[in-house]
Design a protein around this motif. Structure first.
Motif, short mmCIF file in Angstrom:
data_model
loop_
_atom_site.label_atom_id
_atom_site.label_comp_id
_atom_site.label_asym_id
_atom_site.label_seq_id
_atom_site.Cartn_x
_atom_site.Cartn_y
_atom_site.Cartn_z
N GLY A 163 0.84 -1.18 0.00
CA GLY A 163 0.00 0.00 0.00
C GLY A 163 0.88 1.24 0.00
N THR A 164 0.25 2.40 0.16
CA THR A 164 1.00 3.65 0.17
C THR A 164 0.73 4.42 1.45
N LYS A 165 1.60 5.38 1.71
CA LYS A 165 1.41 6.31 2.82
C LYS A 165 2.00 7.64 2.40
N GLU A 166 1.96 8.62 3.29
CA GLU A 166 2.41 9.98 2.96
C GLU A 166 3.86 10.01 2.52
N TYR A 167 4.20 11.06 1.80
CA TYR A 167 5.56 11.26 1.31
C TYR A 167 6.55 11.29 2.46
N LYS A 168 7.74 10.78 2.21
CA LYS A 168 8.87 10.91 3.13
C LYS A 168 9.93 11.72 2.42
N MET A 169 10.42 12.72 3.09
CA MET A 169 11.46 13.57 2.49
C MET A 169 12.72 12.76 2.25
N GLU A 170 13.19 12.76 1.04
CA GLU A 170 14.42 12.07 0.66
C GLU A 170 15.33 13.04 -0.05
N ILE A 171 16.59 13.06 0.33
CA ILE A 171 17.58 13.89 -0.37
C ILE A 171 18.06 13.08 -1.56
N THR A 172 17.81 13.59 -2.76
CA THR A 172 18.13 12.82 -3.96
C THR A 172 19.45 13.21 -4.60
N SER A 173 19.94 14.40 -4.34
CA SER A 173 21.19 14.84 -4.94
C SER A 173 22.38 14.29 -4.15
N ILE A 184 14.05 5.75 -5.76
CA ILE A 184 13.79 7.17 -5.60
C ILE A 184 13.94 7.84 -6.96
N CYS A 185 12.94 8.59 -7.39
CA CYS A 185 13.01 9.38 -8.63
C CYS A 185 13.35 8.55 -9.86
N ASP A 186 12.95 7.30 -9.90
CA ASP A 186 13.18 6.41 -11.06
C ASP A 186 14.65 6.26 -11.44
N THR A 187 15.57 6.69 -10.60
CA THR A 187 16.98 6.60 -10.98
C THR A 187 17.87 5.99 -9.91
N PHE A 188 17.51 6.10 -8.66
CA PHE A 188 18.39 5.73 -7.56
C PHE A 188 17.71 4.66 -6.72
N PHE A 212 3.26 -3.97 3.52
CA PHE A 212 4.26 -2.91 3.37
C PHE A 212 3.56 -1.63 2.93
N ALA A 213 3.74 -0.55 3.68
CA ALA A 213 3.20 0.76 3.31
C ALA A 213 4.36 1.59 2.80
N VAL A 214 4.34 1.90 1.52
CA VAL A 214 5.46 2.57 0.86
C VAL A 214 5.11 4.06 0.69
N PRO A 215 6.02 4.96 1.08
CA PRO A 215 5.76 6.39 0.84
C PRO A 215 5.47 6.66 -0.64
N LYS A 216 4.54 7.58 -0.90
CA LYS A 216 4.08 7.84 -2.27
C LYS A 216 5.20 8.28 -3.21
N ASN A 217 6.25 8.88 -2.69
CA ASN A 217 7.34 9.34 -3.56
C ASN A 217 8.40 8.27 -3.80
N LEU A 218 8.20 7.08 -3.25
CA LEU A 218 9.14 5.97 -3.44
C LEU A 218 8.42 4.80 -4.09
N LYS A 219 9.20 3.91 -4.68
CA LYS A 219 8.65 2.70 -5.26
C LYS A 219 9.41 1.53 -4.66
N LEU A 220 8.68 0.50 -4.22
CA LEU A 220 9.32 -0.70 -3.69
C LEU A 220 9.37 -1.74 -4.81
N MET A 221 10.57 -2.15 -5.16
CA MET A 221 10.75 -3.07 -6.27
C MET A 221 11.37 -4.37 -5.78
N ALA A 222 10.95 -5.48 -6.36
CA ALA A 222 11.57 -6.78 -6.11
C ALA A 222 12.54 -7.02 -7.26
#
Length: 196
Positions: free
Chosen positions: A17-27, A67-71, A152-162
């Motif tokens: 499922g999803t939950k609120e965004y979690k701040m992630e530093i992407t740079s 995170i952000c389709d790249t990291f 698993f509740a995944v923050p909306k700005n992240l994707k959980l991949m197997a």
């Protein structure tokens, strides 16, 4: 001598499922700047990350956060001063993947790898070089034994991949040295692929 066993349940056993965004530093530059600031205040940073293993069609997969389709990264993070590694990883897993208001019963297993950052650079090593007397970061990877069923509740700005273990192997370009080394770190284990 028998190999230690890791039980892996089918990916389809788990609910996402999803939950609120979690701040992630992407740079990367922002991460290193924050690390430098925190090091000046607190000293060496110790972080813990969990290796969560599932299987699909009897092939082992590791759960990674994207995170952000790249990291991609393992779930976990920095432990607080005085906090045990196990308690810190349980707290971080609940923050990253637990449902709001629910405390999952994370089963933390053994440490399978330790990585060191000798300087304020991106490169990490599976050992601390002998000439480094004040490393900037220590990262420890722990097995997390999942129960047969879990939400698993995944923050909306992240994707959980197997991600299949075979895709990680020797794939430093995409996953970096720490994640791409997981297949070697797990090679001493026997995988027990469990059905429902």
């Amino acid at each position: 001598m028998t190999s230690p066993v890791i039980n892996a349940y089918q990916l389809s056993n788990y609910t996402f499922g999803t939950k609120e965004y979690k701040m992630e530093i992407t740079s990367v530059d922002d991460r290193l700047a924050r690390m430098k600031t925190n090091y000046m205040k607190e000293g060496m940073k110790t972080s813990v990350e969990g290796i969560l293993l599932v299987h699909e069609h009897n092939h082992p997969h590791i759960l990674l956060l994207q995170i952000c389709d790249t990291f991609c990264k393992l779930p976990g993070g920095r432990i607080k001063p005085g906090e045990s590694e196990t308690a810190g990883l349980k707290r971080k897993l609940s923050r990253k993947l637990g449902a709001t208001g629910v405390q999952p019963d994370w089963q933390i297993g053994e440490c399978v790898g330790t990585w060191w950052r000798p300087n304020f650079e991106t490169l990490m090593y599976p050992y601390c070089p002998p000439h480094i007397t004040k490393p900037k970061k220590c990262k420890k990877l722990f097995l997390v034994h999942l129960s047969e069923r879990q939400y698993f509740a995944v923050p909306k700005n992240l994707k959980l991949m197997a991600v299949p273990l075979l895709e990680l192997y020797d794939n430093v370009q995409w996953y970096g040295p720490v994640i791409s080394a997981i297949p070697q770190q797990l090679s001493r284990f026997q995988f027990n692929m469990l059905e429902e």
